[in-house]
Design a protein around this motif. Structure first.
Motif, PDB file in Angstrom:
ATOM      1  N   VAL A   9       0.933  -1.091   0.061  1.00 26.37           N
ATOM      2  CA  VAL A   9      -0.027   0.024   0.120  1.00 26.37           C
ATOM      3  C   VAL A   9       0.917   1.333   0.159  1.00 26.37           C
ATOM      4  CG1 VAL A   9      -1.658   1.176   1.252  1.00 26.37           C
ATOM      5  CG2 VAL A   9      -1.966  -1.297   1.211  1.00 26.37           C
ATOM      6  N   ARG A  10       0.801   1.945  -0.805  1.00 24.97           N
ATOM      7  CA  ARG A  10       1.569   3.109  -1.139  1.00 24.97           C
ATOM      8  C   ARG A  10       0.740   4.474  -1.257  1.00 24.97           C
ATOM      9  NH1 ARG A  10       6.619   1.294  -3.642  1.00 24.97           N
ATOM     10  NH2 ARG A  10       6.427  -1.050  -4.098  1.00 24.97           N
ATOM     11  N   VAL A  11       1.284   5.425  -0.254  1.00 26.20           N
ATOM     12  CA  VAL A  11       0.851   6.881  -0.281  1.00 26.20           C
ATOM     13  C   VAL A  11       1.800   7.856  -0.570  1.00 26.20           C
ATOM     14  CG1 VAL A  11      -0.564   8.259   1.240  1.00 26.20           C
ATOM     15  CG2 VAL A  11      -1.199   6.045   1.218  1.00 26.20           C
ATOM     16  N   ASN A  12       1.628   8.728  -1.517  1.00 25.25           N
ATOM     17  CA  ASN A  12       2.626   9.639  -1.743  1.00 25.25           C
ATOM     18  C   ASN A  12       2.451  10.945  -0.906  1.00 25.25           C
ATOM     19  OD1 ASN A  12       4.247   8.196  -4.039  1.00 25.25           O
ATOM     20  ND2 ASN A  12       2.180   8.208  -4.701  1.00 25.25           N
ATOM     21  N   LEU A  13       3.325  11.501  -0.351  1.00 19.96           N
ATOM     22  CA  LEU A  13       3.318  12.539   0.687  1.00 19.96           C
ATOM     23  C   LEU A  13       4.302  13.446  -0.103  1.00 19.96           C
ATOM     24  CD1 LEU A  13       3.451  10.708   3.973  1.00 19.96           C
ATOM     25  CD2 LEU A  13       1.445  11.211   2.872  1.00 19.96           C
ATOM     26  N   GLN A  14       3.520  14.852  -0.164  1.00 15.83           N
ATOM     27  CA  GLN A  14       4.302  16.027  -0.511  1.00 15.83           C
ATOM     28  C   GLN A  14       4.306  17.169   0.779  1.00 15.83           C
ATOM     29  OE1 GLN A  14       5.070  16.628  -4.101  1.00 15.83           O
ATOM     30  NE2 GLN A  14       6.014  18.652  -3.553  1.00 15.83           N
ATOM     31  N   LEU A  15       5.345  17.055   1.345  1.00 11.49           N
ATOM     32  CA  LEU A  15       5.590  17.805   2.795  1.00 11.49           C
ATOM     33  C   LEU A  15       6.007  19.390   2.356  1.00 11.49           C
ATOM     34  CD1 LEU A  15       7.084  15.357   5.282  1.00 11.49           C
ATOM     35  CD2 LEU A  15       4.728  15.956   5.034  1.00 11.49           C
ATOM     36  N   PRO A  16       5.451  20.387   2.963  1.00 12.72           N
ATOM     37  CA  PRO A  16       6.223  21.607   2.979  1.00 12.72           C
ATOM     38  C   PRO A  16       7.853  21.561   3.178  1.00 12.72           C
ATOM     39  CG  PRO A  16       4.189  21.895   4.271  1.00 12.72           C
ATOM     40  CD  PRO A  16       4.465  20.469   4.165  1.00 12.72           C
ATOM     41  N   PRO A  17       8.469  21.852   2.292  1.00 10.45           N
ATOM     42  CA  PRO A  17       9.997  21.571   2.498  1.00 10.45           C
ATOM     43  C   PRO A  17      10.638  22.470   3.544  1.00 10.45           C
ATOM     44  CG  PRO A  17       9.348  22.327   0.426  1.00 10.45           C
ATOM     45  CD  PRO A  17       8.226  22.666   1.051  1.00 10.45           C
ATOM     46  N   ASP A  18      10.088  23.431   4.465  1.00 14.96           N
ATOM     47  CA  ASP A  18      10.697  24.093   5.326  1.00 14.96           C
ATOM     48  C   ASP A  18      10.030  23.768   6.839  1.00 14.96           C
ATOM     49  OD1 ASP A  18       8.010  25.132   4.966  1.00 14.96           O
ATOM     50  OD2 ASP A  18       8.618  27.262   5.215  1.00 14.96           O
ATOM     51  N   LEU A  19       9.424  22.607   7.056  1.00 13.76           N
ATOM     52  CA  LEU A  19       8.994  22.064   8.252  1.00 13.76           C
ATOM     53  C   LEU A  19      10.212  21.874   9.276  1.00 13.76           C
ATOM     54  CD1 LEU A  19       6.339  19.224   7.869  1.00 13.76           C
ATOM     55  CD2 LEU A  19       5.997  21.560   8.563  1.00 13.76           C
ATOM     56  N   ASN A  40       7.264   1.504   6.139  1.00  9.91           N
ATOM     57  CA  ASN A  40       8.378   2.048   5.522  1.00  9.91           C
ATOM     58  C   ASN A  40       7.958   3.556   5.192  1.00  9.91           C
ATOM     59  OD1 ASN A  40       9.059  -0.633   5.644  1.00  9.91           O
ATOM     60  ND2 ASN A  40      10.784  -0.186   4.229  1.00  9.91           N
ATOM     61  N   VAL A  41       9.192   4.480   5.198  1.00  7.26           N
ATOM     62  CA  VAL A  41       8.953   5.563   4.488  1.00  7.26           C
ATOM     63  C   VAL A  41      10.153   5.688   3.389  1.00  7.26           C
ATOM     64  CG1 VAL A  41       9.427   8.057   4.382  1.00  7.26           C
ATOM     65  CG2 VAL A  41       8.041   7.064   6.226  1.00  7.26           C
ATOM     66  N   ASP A  42       9.668   5.564   2.061  1.00 10.20           N
ATOM     67  CA  ASP A  42      10.586   5.162   1.042  1.00 10.20           C
ATOM     68  C   ASP A  42      11.160   3.850   1.000  1.00 10.20           C
ATOM     69  OD1 ASP A  42       9.751   7.508  -0.577  1.00 10.20           O
ATOM     70  OD2 ASP A  42      11.353   8.716   0.632  1.00 10.20           O
ATOM     71  N   ASP A  43      12.751   3.854   1.426  1.00  7.95           N
ATOM     72  CA  ASP A  43      13.249   2.472   1.379  1.00  7.95           C
ATOM     73  C   ASP A  43      13.438   2.494   3.070  1.00  7.95           C
ATOM     74  OD1 ASP A  43      12.964   1.682  -1.190  1.00  7.95           O
ATOM     75  OD2 ASP A  43      14.823   2.604  -1.715  1.00  7.95           O
ATOM     76  N   ASN A  44      13.445   3.368   3.754  1.00  6.56           N
ATOM     77  CA  ASN A  44      13.594   3.453   5.163  1.00  6.56           C
ATOM     78  C   ASN A  44      12.617   2.547   6.055  1.00  6.56           C
ATOM     79  OD1 ASN A  44      16.001   5.405   4.809  1.00  6.56           O
ATOM     80  ND2 ASN A  44      14.245   6.800   4.245  1.00  6.56           N
ATOM     81  N   PRO A  50      10.825  16.511   0.945  1.00  6.35           N
ATOM     82  CA  PRO A  50       9.613  17.208   0.448  1.00  6.35           C
ATOM     83  C   PRO A  50       8.720  16.189  -0.363  1.00  6.35           C
ATOM     84  CG  PRO A  50      11.863  18.465   0.117  1.00  6.35           C
ATOM     85  CD  PRO A  50      12.045  17.070   0.761  1.00  6.35           C
ATOM     86  N   ARG A  51       9.227  15.061  -0.886  1.00  6.42           N
ATOM     87  CA  ARG A  51       8.297  14.097  -1.684  1.00  6.42           C
ATOM     88  C   ARG A  51       8.888  12.925  -1.151  1.00  6.42           C
ATOM     89  NH1 ARG A  51       9.480  15.671  -7.789  1.00  6.42           N
ATOM     90  NH2 ARG A  51       8.487  18.026  -7.861  1.00  6.42           N
ATOM     91  N   SER A  52       7.993  12.101  -0.507  1.00  9.15           N
ATOM     92  CA  SER A  52       8.440  10.955   0.010  1.00  9.15           C
ATOM     93  C   SER A  52       7.091   9.949  -0.209  1.00  9.15           C
ATOM     94  CB  SER A  52       8.402  11.179   1.548  1.00  9.15           C
ATOM     95  OG  SER A  52       9.378  11.846   2.048  1.00  9.15           O
TER      96      SER A  52
END
Length: 767
Positions: free
Chosen positions: A381-391, A421-425, A471-473
């Motif tokens: 199950v994959r969910v793409n996250l675009q986070l604000p880069p300046d968190l 996992n987050v990406d490969d982590n 920013p993209r995970s």
């Protein structure tokens, strides 16, 4: 036809674009590792590698498309395991193309333990059998290639090739998940399609087709046509359209070749004013902002999208209406009336970003079907996250993920888990419990409550490490169900798992604060420009006499920002170097080369890249600057090379992306794109290629062909705001001398208070 647009801010073309939307991929995870090795489910997939057009001989009027599995979204070697392992390979056909022939060149290998009489590989196209590949002991374990013809009548708009391993290693009872049951499908396998063009009707209702077709996984190439030299208001309208196409293209990327006064081959977008004249193209009378689709006069199978207005303001209105309400138009021509521009966006409210003011439900990013899996070899199950880069996540426990999930309870306690996992982590593994932990007891007070559908519901909070999230995970959740069969026992494939769409990720508790310049924030998230999704705080400065390459760079960069935000650049400002003083309150994107952009010479003292004689040089700080940095603290990174290791060639093949603080106002940023006709394509390609994109970071990145080198300068400034206590802790942690000084000051203050107290007591005794 007249279209009245009265719903301000409604983005009909993509109300909430799913990040990284691409070709539908159906694959099965074939390993019990946390990542599972599976590809994505429909519309929730990692970014596929953009495929570039392949030049090949074809029949007159036709073309040949050759795409390997990597270009189709499967960039790993697939392992088929078990008695019935399957991989699904998606491929689509553009609406303006007809497939005349198709074939699959399959590169594969299989286990030496397979019994030839009982084992084979089965290939189907849209569930129709097209080939059965036998297993030969003499070729077992060796790389093999097989060309498989595909009947063109089986091919529709959206297609799937399934490759299934039917494998057996013994004639007696066998373990259905035995390690000797495997086959490998290499990612170099190639799908070949012969296509012929189809003539489409002139209908605005089909937009964005044929100019952009989501079925096409290749990089989008959308030519823009101008009547002559582009004025800043005209470029603002073009930037709105290019950012919209960039958002639609998403992971594919998009480029926008520019022609002036002539039509290119293929589909194109033409910006029309009353004085626009293009040979062989008969333009309709302009009576206000309008859109039209007409035949290409030199290519009957191609179309032209006309964006029209009596002046640049009306042209901008037509562009905004197109990008916000493209589905509201129909017919070959439509006027835009009663258009109301949406209200300005708020900071950090880009449609594709995880919001900063509330928890985000995973159901907003993926459908319930995307979050549900079944079987002992389920998809990830994959969910793409675009986070604000300046968190600002310094010293935090992590980003909270409130995970609600359901699964079929285990018959008895075993090693089944939900791996996160987050990406490969790898983040953690949540055990999947059995319905009755006490085993065969008829009653147990600790038994798990089972839902009416036969599943168990659980709720866990998982803290996602900030360093694992960019920013993209991609959040990857893999159900591993330990097989309950075994040798001589059937494997009942009756297990299911799902992530509840109401699960949330919450970044609302984090302030926004980042050390700049940081090109990784720009390359991955369009920051700082994307802070306002409509680019209302962004100005683009072009050369006084921009070349076509400068305009193409501008359109391509705005397309990349549109990809990051999912929203058109409705309020971007474009001007020349003489206009820059009026934009002190904006972040600036400066485009040009060292010869035609005056600002690069005027701001040389601020830029990390300067000219020394004839060759560009990198500016280094003086010993005094370094001493001051030691006292007040400075950003240091060991993973980026020192400036003295980087050299910029003067042969015109190097593109430079540099970031620095705006000379007009502190706290504002400048991103300088130093390009020329020879290096423009390399820069845009680096921003659209995942392997190159991750190398763009620091203060400056030098791009030469397919190589990227980044450096981190010493001139650091900060953007954003921290709470007072967090600001104090942050600054004290960066400078040992400041911390020591504060300790000494507090000690002296304490001593002074104690001395004053003793003096006061002494006076009281004397009295």
């Amino acid at each position: 036809m007249t279209t009245s647009l009265q719903a301000p801010g409604r983005v009909a073309a993509h109300p909430r674009p799913a990040p990284y939307r691409g070709a539908t991929v159906l694959a099965f995870a074939l390993a019990a590792a946390a990542t599972g090795g599976a590809w994505a489910q429909p519309q929730v997939q990692p970014q596929a590698r953009p495929a570039t057009p392949v030049a090949a001989a074809a029949a007159p009027g036709g073309a040949v498309r050759e795409l390997n599995l990597t270009q189709l979204g499967i960039d790993y070697a697939v392992q088929l395991r078990g008695i019935s392992g399957t991989i699904g390979i998606p491929f689509n056909v553009r609406a303006d193309e007809l497939v005349t022939a198709a074939s699959l060149k399959l590169n594969y290998a299989y286990s030496p333990s397979l019994i030839p009489e009982l084992s084979h590989l089965k290939v189907t196209v849209n569930d129709v059998l097209v080939a059965t590949l036998p297993v030969n002991r003499a070729e077992a374990g060796k790389p093999q290639t097989q060309d498989i013809a595909i009947d063109r009548r089986l091919i529709t708009e959206f297609n799937r090739i399934n490759i299934e391993l039917v494998g057996h290693y013994t004639r007696e009872c066998e373990d259905p998940v035995h390690t000797s049951l495997w086959a490998r499908i290499d990612a170099s396998s190639t799908l070949r399609l012969n296509v012929s063009p189809l003539k489409l009707t002139n209908d605005l209702a089909t937009l964005p087709q044929p100019f952009f077709d989501r079925r096409d996984v290749r990089r989008a190439r959308i030519p823009f046509v101008f009547g002559g030299a582009e004025s800043p208001p005209l470029l603002e309208a073009a930037g709105i359209v290019s950012s919209w196409f960039g958002a639609l293209a998403d992971y594919r990327g998009a480029t926008f070749p520019v022609t002036r006064g002539e039509l290119p081959a293929g589909h194109a977008v033409v910006f029309v004013l009353p004085d626009t004249q293009i040979p062989n193209l008969v333009l309709p009378a302009i009576q206000g902002p309008a859109l039209a689709v007409v035949d290409h006069p030199q290519d009957p199978a191609s179309k032209l999208l006309l964006v029209m207005g009596r002046d640049p303001a009306e042209l901008r209105t037509a562009a905004a209406a197109l990008t916000l309400n493209s589905r509201a138009f129909s017919g070959d021509r439509s006027s835009v009336t009663a258009f109301q521009e949406p209200a300005p966006r708020k900071p950090y409210d880009a449609p594709r970003w995880v919001p900063s003011d509330r928890p985000l439900q995973l159901g907003e990013l993926a459908t319930a079907a995307d979050l549900t899996v079944s079987g002992y070899t389920p998809d990830v199950v994959r969910v793409n996250l675009q986070l604000p880069p300046d968190l600002f996540t310094w010293r935090s426990r992590g980003i909270p993920l409130d995970l609600q999930y359901r699964y079929t309870p285990r018959v008895r306690p075993d090693q089944s888990t939900l791996n996160v996992n987050v990406d490969d982590n790898f983040i953690g593994a949540l055990p999947l419990r059995s319905a009755n932990p006490a085993g065969d007891r008829w009653w147990n007070p600790l038994a798990v409550k089972v839902m009416p559908d036969g599943t168990v519901a659980e709720n866990r909070q998982v803290m996602l490490p900030p360093l694992a999230l960019g920013p993209r995970s991609q959040l990857r959740m893999h159900y591993y169900f330990e097989p309950s069969g075994g040798r001589c026992l059937p494997l009942l494939d009756n297990v299911r798992g799902s992530i509840d769409p109401t699960s949330t990720i919450d970044v609302s508790g984090f302030p926004h604060y980042i050390a700049m310049p940081e090109l990784a924030a720009y390359a991955n998230g369009g920051f700082p420009f994307s802070r306002m999704a409509d680019l209302s705080e962004t100005a683009v400065v072009l050369p006084d006499q921009p070349e076509a390459a400068d305009t193409e760079t501008y359109l391509g960069l705005l397309g990349q920002i549109g990809r990051a935000t999912g929203y058109p650049a409705l309020r971007v400002k474009v001007g020349r170097s003489a206009d820059v003083s009026q934009w002190a309150d904006k972040d600036l994107l400066v485009i040009g080369n060292l010869q035609n952009q005056p600002l690069f010479a005027q701001w040389a003292a601020k830029m990390p890249l300067q000219r020394n004689g004839t060759s560009p040089q990198i500016r280094l700080n003086s010993w005094l600057d370094n001493a001051v940095d030691f006292v007040i603290g400075a950003r240091k990174r060991e993973d980026l090379p020192g400036a003295m290791q980087i050299a910029v060639s003067d042969d015109g093949r190097d593109a430079v992306l540099a970031g620095f603080e705006s000379p007009l106002r502190s706290g504002r940023s400048v991103i300088a794109a130093v390009t020329n006709p020879a290096s423009k394509e390399a820069l845009l390609n680096a921003l659209m290629t995942p392997d190159l994109l991750k190398r763009i970071q620091g203060s400056m990145a030098i791009v030469r062909d397919t190589q990227v080198h980044s450096v981190l300068g010493e001139d650091v400034y900060y953007v954003g705001r921290l709470p007072p206590m967090a600001w104090l802790q942050w600054n004290l942690s960066r400078s040992p001398l400041l911390l020591a000084g504060l300790v000494v000051a507090l000690a002296l203050l304490g001593a002074a208070v104690a001395f004053a107290s003793l003096q006061l007591r002494a006076r009281r005794r004397l009295r």
